[in-house]
Motif scaffolding. Structure first.
Motif, PDB file in Angstrom:
ATOM      1  N   LEU A  47       0.808  -1.217   0.000  1.00 27.71           N
ATOM      2  CA  LEU A  47       0.000   0.000   0.000  1.00 27.71           C
ATOM      3  C   LEU A  47       0.846   1.276   0.000  1.00 27.71           C
ATOM      4  N   LEU A  48       1.984   1.258   0.666  1.00 29.92           N
ATOM      5  CA  LEU A  48       2.827   2.460   0.646  1.00 29.92           C
ATOM      6  C   LEU A  48       3.343   2.729  -0.760  1.00 29.92           C
ATOM      7  N   GLY A  53       3.787   8.694  -6.153  1.00 29.98           N
ATOM      8  CA  GLY A  53       3.337   9.339  -7.380  1.00 29.98           C
ATOM      9  C   GLY A  53       1.839   9.561  -7.469  1.00 29.98           C
ATOM     10  N   GLU A  54       1.097   9.117  -6.472  1.00 33.17           N
ATOM     11  CA  GLU A  54      -0.360   9.311  -6.496  1.00 33.17           C
ATOM     12  C   GLU A  54      -0.674  10.760  -6.123  1.00 33.17           C
ATOM     13  N   ARG A  55      -1.285  11.486  -7.048  1.00 26.37           N
ATOM     14  CA  ARG A  55      -1.571  12.910  -6.815  1.00 26.37           C
ATOM     15  C   ARG A  55      -3.011  13.166  -6.415  1.00 26.37           C
ATOM     16  N   SER A  56      -3.871  12.237  -6.695  1.00 26.58           N
ATOM     17  CA  SER A  56      -5.284  12.428  -6.396  1.00 26.58           C
ATOM     18  C   SER A  56      -5.511  12.379  -4.885  1.00 26.58           C
ATOM     19  N   PRO A  57      -6.005  13.475  -4.304  1.00 26.41           N
ATOM     20  CA  PRO A  57      -6.273  13.467  -2.852  1.00 26.41           C
ATOM     21  C   PRO A  57      -7.265  12.360  -2.461  1.00 26.41           C
ATOM     22  N   PHE A  58      -8.246  12.096  -3.315  1.00 20.46           N
ATOM     23  CA  PHE A  58      -9.225  11.050  -3.032  1.00 20.46           C
ATOM     24  C   PHE A  58      -8.548   9.681  -2.977  1.00 20.46           C
ATOM     25  N   GLN A  59      -7.707   9.386  -3.980  1.00 20.61           N
ATOM     26  CA  GLN A  59      -7.021   8.092  -4.012  1.00 20.61           C
ATOM     27  C   GLN A  59      -6.057   7.941  -2.833  1.00 20.61           C
ATOM     28  N   ARG A  60      -5.350   9.021  -2.494  1.00 19.99           N
ATOM     29  CA  ARG A  60      -4.440   8.976  -1.344  1.00 19.99           C
ATOM     30  C   ARG A  60      -5.212   8.678  -0.065  1.00 19.99           C
ATOM     31  N   LYS A  61      -6.370   9.329   0.084  1.00 23.58           N
ATOM     32  CA  LYS A  61      -7.190   9.112   1.277  1.00 23.58           C
ATOM     33  C   LYS A  61      -7.686   7.665   1.333  1.00 23.58           C
ATOM     34  N   MET A  62      -8.046   7.098   0.171  1.00 23.06           N
ATOM     35  CA  MET A  62      -8.504   5.710   0.122  1.00 23.06           C
ATOM     36  C   MET A  62      -7.390   4.749   0.527  1.00 23.06           C
ATOM     37  N   ILE A  63      -6.185   5.004   0.046  1.00 20.50           N
ATOM     38  CA  ILE A  63      -5.049   4.133   0.384  1.00 20.50           C
ATOM     39  C   ILE A  63      -4.739   4.232   1.877  1.00 20.50           C
ATOM     40  N   LEU A  64      -4.782   5.447   2.419  1.00 25.22           N
ATOM     41  CA  LEU A  64      -4.538   5.614   3.858  1.00 25.22           C
ATOM     42  C   LEU A  64      -5.615   4.912   4.678  1.00 25.22           C
ATOM     43  N   SER A  86      -0.101  12.664   7.950  1.00 21.51           N
ATOM     44  CA  SER A  86       0.805  13.019   6.864  1.00 21.51           C
ATOM     45  C   SER A  86       1.701  14.162   7.334  1.00 21.51           C
ATOM     46  N   ILE A  87       2.991  13.887   7.410  1.00 21.32           N
ATOM     47  CA  ILE A  87       3.957  14.920   7.791  1.00 21.32           C
ATOM     48  C   ILE A  87       4.244  15.794   6.581  1.00 21.32           C
ATOM     49  N   ASP A  88       4.441  15.162   5.444  1.00 22.09           N
ATOM     50  CA  ASP A  88       4.550  15.826   4.151  1.00 22.09           C
ATOM     51  C   ASP A  88       4.166  14.808   3.095  1.00 22.09           C
ATOM     52  N   ILE A  89       4.395  15.098   1.850  1.00 25.83           N
ATOM     53  CA  ILE A  89       3.931  14.225   0.760  1.00 25.83           C
ATOM     54  C   ILE A  89       4.552  12.829   0.805  1.00 25.83           C
ATOM     55  N   GLU A  90       5.726  12.687   1.432  1.00 28.10           N
ATOM     56  CA  GLU A  90       6.413  11.389   1.438  1.00 28.10           C
ATOM     57  C   GLU A  90       6.563  10.763   2.817  1.00 28.10           C
ATOM     58  N   GLY A 101       0.281  -1.239  25.121  1.00 32.09           N
ATOM     59  CA  GLY A 101       0.658   0.167  25.120  1.00 32.09           C
ATOM     60  C   GLY A 101       0.695   0.710  23.703  1.00 32.09           C
ATOM     61  N   PRO A 102       0.968   2.000  23.580  1.00 30.51           N
ATOM     62  CA  PRO A 102       0.949   2.630  22.258  1.00 30.51           C
ATOM     63  C   PRO A 102       2.148   2.250  21.399  1.00 30.51           C
ATOM     64  N   ILE A 103       1.932   2.232  20.098  1.00 26.72           N
ATOM     65  CA  ILE A 103       3.027   2.092  19.141  1.00 26.72           C
ATOM     66  C   ILE A 103       3.035   3.323  18.256  1.00 26.72           C
ATOM     67  N   ARG A 104       4.205   3.647  17.761  1.00 27.61           N
ATOM     68  CA  ARG A 104       4.382   4.829  16.927  1.00 27.61           C
ATOM     69  C   ARG A 104       5.500   4.516  15.938  1.00 27.61           C
ATOM     70  N   MET A 105       5.197   4.715  14.656  1.00 32.22           N
ATOM     71  CA  MET A 105       6.222   4.420  13.652  1.00 32.22           C
ATOM     72  C   MET A 105       6.107   5.399  12.492  1.00 32.22           C
ATOM     73  N   GLY A 106       7.216   5.679  11.905  1.00 38.47           N
ATOM     74  CA  GLY A 106       7.244   6.501  10.718  1.00 38.47           C
ATOM     75  C   GLY A 106       7.189   5.629   9.486  1.00 38.47           C
ATOM     76  N   ALA A 107       6.624   6.173   8.437  1.00 38.54           N
ATOM     77  CA  ALA A 107       6.589   5.487   7.149  1.00 38.54           C
ATOM     78  C   ALA A 107       7.042   6.477   6.096  1.00 38.54           C
ATOM     79  N   VAL A 108       7.997   6.050   5.293  1.00 37.39           N
ATOM     80  CA  VAL A 108       8.555   6.914   4.256  1.00 37.39           C
ATOM     81  C   VAL A 108       8.330   6.262   2.905  1.00 37.39           C
ATOM     82  N   LEU A 109       7.832   7.047   1.959  1.00 35.94           N
ATOM     83  CA  LEU A 109       7.629   6.524   0.603  1.00 35.94           C
ATOM     84  C   LEU A 109       8.938   6.482  -0.133  1.00 35.94           C
TER      85      LEU A 109
END
Length: 109
Positions: A47-48, A53-64, A86-90, A101-109
């Protein structure tokens, strides 16, 4: 190994087994196991890569949304607690509450 843990696994980083200073495999437990399992399931889902390269906000929201569903499909994650920020586009920050307990992870495209 302490028997007070529910889950244990070998620690994997960058597709490689982590070893201690004596060359023995490093074990992780409970929350760290859930974190590692979720990281691996996200990676294996592809999914990442779909976001690249996905520019469509709708498609990005669906993937998220699919990523959130994937994360919350783990029975050790408390339903409704995952967040994708989303921190930034990538770069994304993924958080969730687990039975351990909580988990927290970064994901980079």
């Amino acid at each position: 190994m302490d028997n007070s843990y529910l889950y244990s696994d070998l620690k994997i980083i960058d597709d490689d087994l982590v070893r201690d200073e004596y060359g023995q495999p490093v074990f992780i437990y409970d929350r760290d196991v859930v974190d590692q399992d979720i990281r691996h399931s996200i990676r294996e889902s592809g999914l990442l890569e779909d976001l690249i390269g996905e520019r469509s906000p709708f498609q990005r929201k669906m993937i998220l949304s699919k990523l959130r569903i994937l994360i919350e499909s783990d029975p050790r994650v408390i339903p409704g607690t995952s967040e994708m920020t989303s921190i930034d586009i990538e770069n994304f920050m993924i958080t969730a509450d687990t039975d351990f307990g909580p988990i927290r992870m970064g994901a980079v495209l």
